[in-house]
Design a protein around this motif. Sequence first.
Motif, PDB file in Angstrom:
ATOM      1  N   ASP A 125      -6.799  -1.824  -3.579  1.00 60.10           N
ATOM      2  CA  ASP A 125      -6.048  -2.500  -2.528  1.00 60.10           C
ATOM      3  C   ASP A 125      -6.861  -3.703  -2.075  1.00 60.10           C
ATOM      4  N   GLU A 126      -6.201  -4.767  -1.631  1.00 60.89           N
ATOM      5  CA  GLU A 126      -6.887  -6.008  -1.231  1.00 60.89           C
ATOM      6  C   GLU A 126      -7.777  -6.481  -2.391  1.00 60.89           C
ATOM      7  N   SER A 169       0.843  -1.201   0.000  1.00 63.36           N
ATOM      8  CA  SER A 169       0.000   0.000   0.000  1.00 63.36           C
ATOM      9  C   SER A 169       0.877   1.249   0.000  1.00 63.36           C
TER      10      SER A 169
HETATM   11 MG   LIG Z   1      -1.921  -2.991   2.337  1.00 57.02          MG
END
Ligand SMILES: [Mg+2]
Length: 509
Positions: free
Chosen positions: A303-304, A225
């Motif tokens: 993200d994810e 991230s």
């Molecule tokens: Mg992350």
Amino acid sequence: MVSTINSMGLLGIDAFRVTVETDASRAMPAFDIVGLPDAAVKESRDRVKAALKNCGYPIPPVKLVVNLAPADIKKTGPFYDLPILLGVMTALGGLEADLADSVFLGELSLSGQVRGVHGVLPMAMGAKELGFHKIFVPQENAPEAALVEGLAVYPVPDANRLLRHFTGEEPLAPCATQLSKGSRQAFELDFADVKGQSQVKRALEIAAAGGHNIMMIGPPGTGKSMLAKRLPSILPDMTLDEAMEVTKIHSVAGLLNSNNALVCERPFRAPHHTVTPAGLAGGGTNASPGEISLAHNGVLFLDEFPEFSRSTMEVLRQPVEDGVVTISRANYRLSYPSSVMLVAAMNPCPCGFFGHPTRQCSCSSNQISRYLGRVSGPMLDRLDIHVEVLPVEYDQLSGGQKEESSAEIRKRVEAARQRQLNRYNGIGVTCNARLTPAMLSNFCHLTPAADKILRLAFEKLGLSGRAYDKILKLSLTIADLENSDQIEASHISEALQYRSLDRKYWSQP
Ligand SMILES: [Mg+2]
Ligand SMILES: Nc1ncnc2c1ncn2[C@@H]1O[C@H](COP(=O)(O)OP(=O)(O)O)[C@@H](O)[C@H]1O
């Protein structure tokens, strides 16, 4: 008497001409709006009535009919309060002015204040194209309208001032054109903060240089991230055309800030994984651009990645490939640009430690393949670069070694992007990632050694046609970073490396 006032409407991010015709006649008092108005437009009637009364011009008991032409396109939004008010005044004989070369947009409050509306920039551009010379817009939207050169923009604070402008009592002053690209802001997040991870940084540099999609896969806490959020700091500046396109979309979505109308920074959008398909792609009852269009010419960071729902991922596929989202509904069909760099980050399994060099993964192989399976093959194929993010060594993390700053990386990225801009001048493409297959064969010149490696890889790995194109584009960007006119064997080998993770993770038995 029938009066005619010019206004504009929006279809996606494109504007069309709307003519507001008003007829006043001696008959049963009424006030009707026709011409496919939506609920917000119908409510104009009450706002216009109240605003006129509160400005000291109560409507006499006559029959008023307002027609919004063309009658076959649905009119949405509150843009038409201002032109309707002027139409009514003119039809009633209370205003004598030549309004033929002017366009009016704006929502009214009951007291006659003019409120800001969405989408003024594309409508002002449309007005200019149609040959109008003046546009009257809400005061807060004046800066965006002023981005259009060759159009006099009059900011209107309230209905009274507008009427006094035309009587000559208190003329409004047009505001100056503001087409200046502000200087680049300093970025808070810098690549110098990230220790080690030189391979991932290299991959991100290539992605930024060619506008390629990229996926980072690795255990939690390794900086995925962190790295993605620093991507804007190495992206090349937008050209003026790119900035205008982004500003148009943000204008339609009502996201412009009134001080600095032109969006100069590439957008970075990071929607949460609970985002709905419509939130991502756009549409909905009041059609508006989704996250993928708000990220146009910039970064869409997911993200994810496996946590996004299947339907959300599906809706992403076509726009990512084509650079436009097309929305079809019963009563309209429109498109928004969506040329984005897709950046996805994910753990390799539910516990996160599958493939970790030292820690034990606690997931069953079934769980792992189900987790990875959420990212479908076709989706994986669209991510040009796959890169593994492994934990950095303790010494690297704690050591005081100086890391390269974003500014230094960006210099190389900009040089590579400039080569692309020069090469693709006039063909409507700004970066390698957007080349069509036909253009690819024109611009990719492989050395015999490079060609041999690619042929070998293609036969051995069973690559898809899309993967083949992606590898060529990627090698072209790597060559551009080296200022090389030819694609050499080393460029192809590096590009192939970025397509090898699907075999490590996705081809598990
Ligand atoms: Mg992350
Ligand atoms: N290479 C690195 N250099 C410096 N700090 C790091 C690095 N990797 C991780 N960190 C620290 O760990 C935190 C978590 O990283 P994060 O990017 O959220 O990991 P991930 O997204 O891979 O789970 C970061 O905010 C940062 O403080």
